[in-house]
Design an enzyme around this catalytic site. Structure first.
Site, short mmCIF file in Angstrom:
data_model
loop_
_atom_site.label_atom_id
_atom_site.label_comp_id
_atom_site.label_asym_id
_atom_site.label_seq_id
_atom_site.Cartn_x
_atom_site.Cartn_y
_atom_site.Cartn_z
N GLN A 186 -9.77 15.30 14.33
CA GLN A 186 -9.82 14.14 13.92
C GLN A 186 -10.52 13.86 12.62
O GLN A 186 -10.87 12.71 12.26
CB GLN A 186 -10.03 12.90 15.17
CG GLN A 186 -9.14 13.00 16.13
CD GLN A 186 -9.88 12.40 17.73
OE1 GLN A 186 -10.68 11.42 17.28
NE2 GLN A 186 -9.23 12.47 18.77
N TYR A 190 -8.55 12.17 31.79
CA TYR A 190 -7.33 12.74 31.40
C TYR A 190 -6.75 13.77 32.36
O TYR A 190 -5.64 13.87 32.39
CB TYR A 190 -7.24 13.55 29.89
CG TYR A 190 -7.38 12.64 28.68
CD1 TYR A 190 -6.48 11.69 28.44
CD2 TYR A 190 -8.61 12.57 27.83
CE1 TYR A 190 -6.57 10.62 27.20
CE2 TYR A 190 -8.57 11.81 26.66
CZ TYR A 190 -7.62 11.04 26.66
OH TYR A 190 -7.92 9.91 25.72
N GLU A 224 -9.70 -1.16 24.89
CA GLU A 224 -10.50 -2.17 25.03
C GLU A 224 -10.53 -3.14 23.73
O GLU A 224 -10.93 -2.63 22.70
CB GLU A 224 -11.94 -2.12 25.54
CG GLU A 224 -11.90 -1.42 26.99
CD GLU A 224 -13.43 -1.06 27.08
OE1 GLU A 224 -13.60 -0.54 28.46
OE2 GLU A 224 -14.43 -1.39 26.53
N HIS A 280 -13.36 12.03 18.03
CA HIS A 280 -14.31 10.76 18.08
C HIS A 280 -15.42 10.64 17.12
O HIS A 280 -16.29 10.18 17.56
CB HIS A 280 -14.64 10.89 19.46
CG HIS A 280 -13.43 10.43 20.49
ND1 HIS A 280 -13.84 10.40 21.86
CD2 HIS A 280 -12.16 10.79 20.37
CE1 HIS A 280 -12.61 10.23 22.62
NE2 HIS A 280 -11.67 10.70 21.82
N TYR A 292 -21.40 -1.27 26.96
CA TYR A 292 -19.76 -1.43 27.34
C TYR A 292 -19.34 -0.51 28.31
O TYR A 292 -18.23 -0.78 28.70
CB TYR A 292 -19.19 -1.44 25.94
CG TYR A 292 -19.35 -2.60 24.89
CD1 TYR A 292 -18.72 -3.69 25.25
CD2 TYR A 292 -20.45 -2.63 24.04
CE1 TYR A 292 -19.10 -4.87 24.31
CE2 TYR A 292 -20.65 -3.76 23.37
CZ TYR A 292 -20.10 -4.85 23.66
OH TYR A 292 -20.32 -5.83 22.59
#
Length: 394
Positions: free
Chosen positions: A103, A289, A268, A175, A278
């Protein structure tokens, strides 16, 4: 290329870019329409879609203030500027070396709206990217420099300096988050800092993984942060307990919102609140997963609850509060780029309450959506050969 007029010499180089491009054109012209879903509001979902060429794993885009030029980052470490007036593309030099893979790579791009009336051929530019560290580690960074367009055919980034680093650098290539947004008064910069698929650091305020940080425009910790007296990097943190935030934007009332990826379920939409936790990875409305359970949010769990939760996930790319009048009834709604859903998701608001009101099927994974100076939506598909699409009412 358009011929120069007698006013040519009086325009700044960035203004000239609105009239001329460089040696190659994407030519545009491929047009289609999407189905019209049932939804609330006046716009019926019937888009006229025009394709404007392909890009190499496009990740983010932003209009250069005061122009109709769209700056597009490509994850392998390249960037281009697309002239929406004449379908021409300009390559950009002076970009940073990025750690490309998974990513990671070149990420977000952001400009200061207040520079829209600048009379010189430069704009302050903020970029984020994945940076290699010692050993097999890496982390997100934000750099600030100058976008220089000395002519109508060439642009470069100069004086690009790293002003913020995700702390600490860790193994893996997931991430990063690294989205950038400025407060409406341009006093502060908010950066999303993903938990790098490490989970537990999101509940530890001694690092910036799994957080949103609030910074001054030079990258230093802003005064008034909730943990300002606890030293660096804790003094940067605005929220924590976040997972992977690829979407942030301010609404017209000055409230900051974000959408973050859940695991298997549990994406979310959150109202960003000072010092809020959060819940990740202690609470999530999704599961791991491997199928193992994560306790859902409950009223008494002590964590800030999502305003909307999606299971199955929508897998958001970015999002933007629409501020235009081209699409009747859409002003003030949130438009979300959907990766897994291959759609644009439209969300309507009533104060701090929100609900999804429509999904517009795009037929491909959507990485980015922004709106242009005249209100048209400009959409980037995900992956190699991702197309740039112009959306207008049919």
């Amino acid at each position: 290329m358009k011929q120069p007029s007698i006013l040519f010499a009086t325009l700044s180089p960035l203004a000239l870019l609105a009239s001329c491009g460089n040696a190659y054109s994407t030519d545009g012209g491929e047009t289609a329409s999407t189905p019209s879903p049932t939804m609330d509001g006046e716009f019926d979902g019937d888009f006229a879609i025009t394709a404007h060429g392909e890009f190499d794993e496009p990740w983010a885009s932003a209009f250069i203030p005061g122009t109709s030029m769209l700056f597009i980052t490509e994850k392998p470490g390249t960037a281009k500027i697309y002239n929406t007036d004449n379908d021409r593309v300009i390559t950009v030099s002076g970009l940073p070396q990025v750690d490309y893979g998974g990513q990671g790579g070149l990420g977000d791009v952001a400009f200061l709206p207040s520079e829209s009336t600048s009379s010189v051929g430069t704009r302050t530019i903020y970029l984020s990217w994945a940076e290699a560290g010692e050993g097999d580690t890496r982390g997100a960074v934000v750099g600030r420099g100058q976008l220089n367009c000395a002519s109508a055919t060439a642009c470069s980034v100069s004086n690009l300096n790293v002003i913020w680093r995700q702390t600490p650098k860790v193994t893996g290539r997931g991430h990063y988050s690294h989205r950038i947004v400025f407060s409406p008064d341009e006093q502060y910069m908010f950066v999303s800092s993903g938990e790098r698929q490490k989970q537990d650091p999101a509940q530890n305020t001694e690092n910036t993984l799994g957080t949103i940080v609030r910074l001054n425009l030079d990258g230093s910790a802003a005064s008034g942060n909730p943990f300002a007296d606890q030293g660096s990097p804790t003094d940067q943190i605005w929220t924590y307990g976040n997972r992977n935030i690829l979407s942030m934007d301010f609404d017209s009332a000055g409230r900051l919102w974000e959408i973050e990826h859940g695991p298997a379920g549990g994406d979310e939409l959150n109202l960003v609140q000072r010092g809020a936790n959060y819940g990740w990875p202690v609470r999530s409305n999704g599961d791991n997963y491997d199928g193992s359970n994560i306790p859902d949010h409950t009223a008494d769990d002590g964590f800030t609850k999502p305003v909307i939760s999606w299971s199955p996930v929508i897998a958001p790319g970015n999002m933007v509060f629409y501020d235009g009048d081209l699409f009747e009834g859409m002003d003030g709604d949130l438009i979300v780029a959907g990766l897994k859903t291959q759609a644009l998701i439209r969300i309507a608001f009533d104060g701090e309450q929100a609900r999804e009101v429509a999904r517009y099927d795009m037929g491909n994974r959507i990485r980015q959506v922004v709106y242009g100076p005249d209100g048209a939506l400009w959409v980037l598909e995900d992956g190699e050969g991702g197309r740039l699409l112009e959306l207008r009412p049919s």
